[in-house]
Design a protein around this motif. Sequence first.
Motif, short mmCIF file in Angstrom:
data_model
loop_
_atom_site.label_atom_id
_atom_site.label_comp_id
_atom_site.label_asym_id
_atom_site.label_seq_id
_atom_site.Cartn_x
_atom_site.Cartn_y
_atom_site.Cartn_z
N PHE A 98 0.85 -1.19 0.00
CA PHE A 98 0.00 0.00 0.00
C PHE A 98 0.88 1.23 0.00
O PHE A 98 1.83 1.32 0.78
N VAL A 99 0.57 2.18 -0.87
CA VAL A 99 1.26 3.47 -0.90
C VAL A 99 0.20 4.56 -0.86
O VAL A 99 -0.78 4.51 -1.63
N GLY A 100 0.37 5.54 0.01
CA GLY A 100 -0.60 6.62 0.01
C GLY A 100 -0.50 7.50 1.23
O GLY A 100 0.15 7.16 2.22
N ARG A 101 -1.16 8.63 1.13
CA ARG A 101 -1.24 9.55 2.26
C ARG A 101 -2.01 8.87 3.39
O ARG A 101 -2.92 8.08 3.15
N LEU A 102 -1.62 9.16 4.62
CA LEU A 102 -2.32 8.59 5.77
C LEU A 102 -3.57 9.41 6.02
O LEU A 102 -3.55 10.46 6.68
N SER A 103 -4.69 8.93 5.44
CA SER A 103 -5.94 9.68 5.43
C SER A 103 -7.11 8.71 5.56
O SER A 103 -7.02 7.56 5.09
N ARG A 104 -8.19 9.17 6.16
CA ARG A 104 -9.41 8.34 6.22
C ARG A 104 -9.85 7.95 4.81
O ARG A 104 -10.41 6.88 4.60
N GLN A 105 -9.62 8.85 3.87
CA GLN A 105 -10.03 8.64 2.48
C GLN A 105 -9.45 7.37 1.88
O GLN A 105 -10.06 6.74 1.00
N LYS A 106 -8.27 6.98 2.34
CA LYS A 106 -7.53 5.90 1.67
C LYS A 106 -7.93 4.50 2.10
O LYS A 106 -7.43 3.51 1.56
N GLY A 107 -8.82 4.37 3.10
CA GLY A 107 -9.33 3.06 3.47
C GLY A 107 -8.31 2.14 4.12
O GLY A 107 -8.44 0.91 4.08
N ILE A 108 -7.31 2.73 4.77
CA ILE A 108 -6.21 1.93 5.29
C ILE A 108 -6.65 0.98 6.40
O ILE A 108 -6.14 -0.14 6.52
N PHE A 109 -7.66 1.37 7.18
CA PHE A 109 -8.11 0.49 8.27
C PHE A 109 -8.94 -0.68 7.72
O PHE A 109 -8.95 -1.76 8.30
N ASP A 110 -9.60 -0.47 6.58
CA ASP A 110 -10.26 -1.60 5.91
C ASP A 110 -9.23 -2.62 5.46
O ASP A 110 -9.45 -3.84 5.54
N CYS A 122 -5.34 -0.89 -3.21
CA CYS A 122 -5.83 0.49 -3.15
C CYS A 122 -7.26 0.45 -2.62
O CYS A 122 -8.22 0.36 -3.40
N PRO A 123 -7.44 0.49 -1.29
CA PRO A 123 -8.76 0.30 -0.69
C PRO A 123 -9.53 1.60 -0.43
O PRO A 123 -10.36 1.66 0.47
N SER A 124 -9.29 2.63 -1.22
CA SER A 124 -9.86 3.95 -0.97
C SER A 124 -11.38 3.94 -0.90
O SER A 124 -12.05 3.19 -1.62
N VAL A 125 -11.92 4.83 -0.07
CA VAL A 125 -13.36 5.04 -0.04
C VAL A 125 -13.75 6.19 -0.97
O VAL A 125 -14.91 6.33 -1.36
N TYR A 126 -12.76 7.02 -1.32
CA TYR A 126 -12.96 8.13 -2.26
C TYR A 126 -11.66 8.30 -3.02
O TYR A 126 -10.60 8.50 -2.42
N GLU A 127 -11.71 8.19 -4.34
CA GLU A 127 -10.48 8.27 -5.14
C GLU A 127 -10.84 8.77 -6.53
O GLU A 127 -11.24 8.00 -7.41
N ARG A 164 -13.98 -0.26 -6.10
CA ARG A 164 -14.71 0.19 -7.27
C ARG A 164 -15.31 1.58 -7.00
O ARG A 164 -16.51 1.75 -6.82
N VAL A 165 -14.44 2.58 -6.93
CA VAL A 165 -14.88 3.95 -6.66
C VAL A 165 -14.20 4.91 -7.63
O VAL A 165 -13.08 4.66 -8.10
N GLY A 166 -14.88 6.03 -7.91
CA GLY A 166 -14.29 7.12 -8.66
C GLY A 166 -13.58 6.71 -9.93
O GLY A 166 -14.03 5.85 -10.68
N GLY A 167 -12.40 7.31 -10.14
CA GLY A 167 -11.64 7.07 -11.36
C GLY A 167 -10.94 5.73 -11.40
O GLY A 167 -10.43 5.34 -12.46
N ILE A 168 -10.90 5.02 -10.28
CA ILE A 168 -10.25 3.71 -10.27
C ILE A 168 -10.90 2.79 -11.31
O ILE A 168 -10.21 2.01 -11.99
N LYS A 169 -12.21 2.93 -11.48
CA LYS A 169 -12.93 2.08 -12.44
C LYS A 169 -12.48 2.34 -13.88
O LYS A 169 -12.70 1.50 -14.75
#
Length: 381
Positions: free
Chosen positions: A209-221, A285-290, A310-315
């Motif tokens: 996993f690579v990403g900013r430490l943010s709720r947005q990124k779904g890291i706890f999921d 990439c488990p983001s809740v918003y991306e 399956r969110v935002g531009g990831i699709k």
Amino acid sequence: MKASVFTWEYPPAIYGGAGVHAKYITMALAKLIKVEVRTLDIGAPPEIEGVNVLRYQSTLRGLATGDPRIIKALQVLSFNMNMVADPIDAAIVHTHTWYTNFAGAMAKRIYGAKLVATVHSLEPLRPWKREQLGAGYELSSWMEREGLLACDAVVAVSRDMKADIQKAYPIPASRVAVIHNGVDPQKYYPRDGLESVAKFSIRKPYVFFVGRLSRQKGIFDLLNAMDGVPEGTTLVLATGKPDTPEIEDDLRAALKLRNDVVWIREMLEDHDLVNLYNEAAVFACPSVYEPFGIINLEAMACETPVVATRVGGIKEVVVDEETGLLVPPSEPAKLAHAITRIVEDPTTGTTMGKAGRRHVLRQFTWDRIAAKTLELYRSLT
């Protein structure tokens, strides 16, 4: 033609996808037109061929000590004002994120430039920013709104983002162009990365996993999903700057109960980043918003299979069952199942990885993105 690009993040200070975008789109545009960048004065001045970089500071000077979250938003506002204090002779001003959107609106009024903004995310769709900015979130939202409404053209990084822009703001569809992000396939490519695996004492197979430490990124999921993957699988978290001290504390507390996680708490050097993409069994990439997710392109360019939400531009980036697997957001059990499919079947992972790089080379190079951006500029002048 000359374009002046306004961005908060720029080398050497990059911590998210918007900064990666700003770096590479300006490098690619500089092959085609004159490019100036106005950005934050932090770290060593970058030397990027063909790009004239002007750097500015915040000059906020209050008499009292206020809420630091509000002060942060006000510092950004003062940075915006400083950027437009110097004359602008560019035909196009192109802003990135709320950190510079308002400066673009001022530049259009003062200097008469045509205004373009690339939308990487939208403040109204990120309510967790209140935790980060407090009442300053009202200011960041206002700066974004004013900056976007002033635009002659808005670039959405995905079709989903275009729809979100039109829901959030009264901007006609004809003024919004979809131009995806890109990746540099000469920087991100298949290679042996075991040197970096050893450097960070990582046990294979691992999920990366690579990403900013943010709720947005779904890291706890993702952490919860690791309870359902094959025993012996490691999770490698390469997290940049945390949105808040609280989320960093939450992650630290969650990791106390685990021995299957390697937490890399600083931004990785490019060499190590590419190496760790290459050696991963799966990139997650488990983001809740991306709105887009450049990180998925980076992994795919390295021939690493992707499991993403399956969110935002990831699709529009990950082709389900071809370059990786897509799962619903906020469902750790389904995330675990998808990761397990690839970890237990390396042949499928290899096939998906090779398909991912082919997909990148066909659609997502920065030269291709720059050509589309220049076409948009020319339509305005």
